[in-house]
Write a protein that holds these residues in place. Structure first.
Motif, PDB file in Angstrom:
ATOM      1  N   LEU A   1      -5.134 -11.151  -5.403  1.00  0.00           N
ATOM      2  CA  LEU A   1      -4.596  -9.837  -4.971  1.00  0.00           C
ATOM      3  C   LEU A   1      -3.353 -10.197  -4.185  1.00  0.00           C
ATOM      4  CD1 LEU A   1      -7.709  -7.592  -3.741  1.00  0.00           C
ATOM      5  CD2 LEU A   1      -6.541  -7.678  -5.831  1.00  0.00           C
TER       6      LEU A   1
ATOM      7  N   GLY B   1      -7.410  -2.742  -5.421  1.00  0.00           N
ATOM      8  CA  GLY B   1      -7.429  -3.861  -6.665  1.00  0.00           C
ATOM      9  C   GLY B   1      -6.123  -3.618  -7.579  1.00  0.00           C
ATOM     10  N   SER B   2      -5.271  -2.689  -7.069  1.00  0.00           N
ATOM     11  CA  SER B   2      -4.081  -2.658  -8.231  1.00  0.00           C
ATOM     12  C   SER B   2      -3.123  -3.648  -8.222  1.00  0.00           C
ATOM     13  CB  SER B   2      -3.432  -1.212  -8.065  1.00  0.00           C
ATOM     14  OG  SER B   2      -2.983  -1.074  -6.661  1.00  0.00           O
TER      15      SER B   2
ATOM     16  N   ALA C   1      -3.533  -6.852  -8.511  1.00  0.00           N
ATOM     17  CA  ALA C   1      -4.330  -8.170  -9.043  1.00  0.00           C
ATOM     18  C   ALA C   1      -3.003  -8.927  -9.979  1.00  0.00           C
ATOM     19  CB  ALA C   1      -5.355  -8.143  -9.405  1.00  0.00           C
TER      20      ALA C   1
ATOM     21  N   CYS D   1      -9.315  -9.119 -11.821  1.00  0.00           N
ATOM     22  CA  CYS D   1      -9.379 -10.706 -11.825  1.00  0.00           C
ATOM     23  C   CYS D   1     -10.421 -11.181 -12.901  1.00  0.00           C
ATOM     24  CB  CYS D   1      -9.499 -10.827 -10.559  1.00  0.00           C
ATOM     25  SG  CYS D   1      -7.975 -10.612  -9.506  1.00  0.00           S
TER      26      CYS D   1
ATOM     27  N   CYS E   1     -10.353  -4.740  -9.878  1.00  0.00           N
ATOM     28  CA  CYS E   1      -9.109  -5.230 -10.033  1.00  0.00           C
ATOM     29  C   CYS E   1      -8.647  -5.864 -11.429  1.00  0.00           C
ATOM     30  CB  CYS E   1      -9.103  -6.379  -8.859  1.00  0.00           C
ATOM     31  SG  CYS E   1      -9.930  -7.868  -8.913  1.00  0.00           S
TER      32      CYS E   1
END
Length: 240
Positions: free
Chosen positions: A76, A64-65, A67, A155, A153
């Motif tokens: 992503l 998730g980094s 995003a 989002c 993430c």
């Protein structure tokens, strides 16, 4: 732009040297239909501008980094195909509602503080079995489907208009993960968890905009978790 190139329009801002943010354009080769936005960013960093800052790690939509806001939606970068965007220009902004440290790299500390606040770990509230294992039935485990796959993430956090207006609002990520533990037969802290979300900055502040549900890269349903938590709170109130 030729048929074998693609333009990236990237948000740039370095608080240490820039007075205000700006967008910078880069043109890169586009010779593969399976080229991802993250691969484009890596190419720019390696061949066009090594000062560009962004996060990434697994490249497999697990951590998730990576995003970020890509062509109007939080996504992503690692699993966003440029060819699927149907555009000649990829416009990228950082995650919202968090301080920019540099370019697409934001300070995630407030997000992680909210995650810590919800106590994201099992609290049995009773002695564990002598063998140290708590068994779940198939039906008990099925209640966690759609709740345990959050990759943190952010989002949902960035797409939520309430997190923009209220910095102490727990946000959709927190509610989804609290629902995950409230629904877990092995957890014994149901009342404590519901008390966390039954507060000024809890589930009642949600306006049901559904942005969080729309942008989740794992197709999870934070809005549904918020509704479930509200129901549990009301049930307890009726019983009391």
């Amino acid at each position: 732009m030729t048929n074998d190139t693609i333009s990236f329009n990237i948000f740039r801002f370095n608080p240490a040297s820039d007075k205000e943010a700006y967008f910078q354009k880069y043109e890169i080769p586009f010779t593969r239909k399976d080229l991802t936005v993250l691969e484009g960013l890596v190419y720019i960093q390696q061949h066009r501008d090594d000062s560009l800052a962004f996060r990434s790690s697994c490249r497999a939509a697990v951590c998730g980094s990576c995003a970020m806001h890509i062509n109007g939606k939080y996504r992503l970068a690692c699993n966003t195909l440029i060819s699927k965007l149907n555009t000649k220009t990829v416009t990228i902004r950082p995650l919202a509602h968090m301080a920019i440290q540099k370019d697409l790299f934001v300070d995630m500390k407030p997000f992680w503080e909210k995650y810590e606040q919800i106590k994201p770990y099992l609290m049995p509230g009773r002695p564990l079995p002598s063998e140290g294992e708590q068994i779940q039935s198939t039906d008990e485990r099925s209640k966690l489907n759609g709740l345990i796959d959050c990759i943190l993430c952010a989002c949902c956090h960035s797409s939520c208009p309430i997190t923009a207006m209220h910095e102490d609002y727990l946000g959709p990520m927190s509610f989804l993960n609290i629902d995950r533990f409230v629904s877990d037969s092995r957890d014994g802290a149901r009342q404590e968890r519901l008390a966390i979300v039954n507060s000024e900055n809890g589930v009642w502040r949600c306006h049901s905009v559904f942005n969080c549900q729309e942008v989740c890269p794992k197709d999870l349903n934070p809005t549904g978790s918020i509704t479930s938590l509200k129901k549990e709170i009301v049930k307890d109130k009726i019983r009391s």
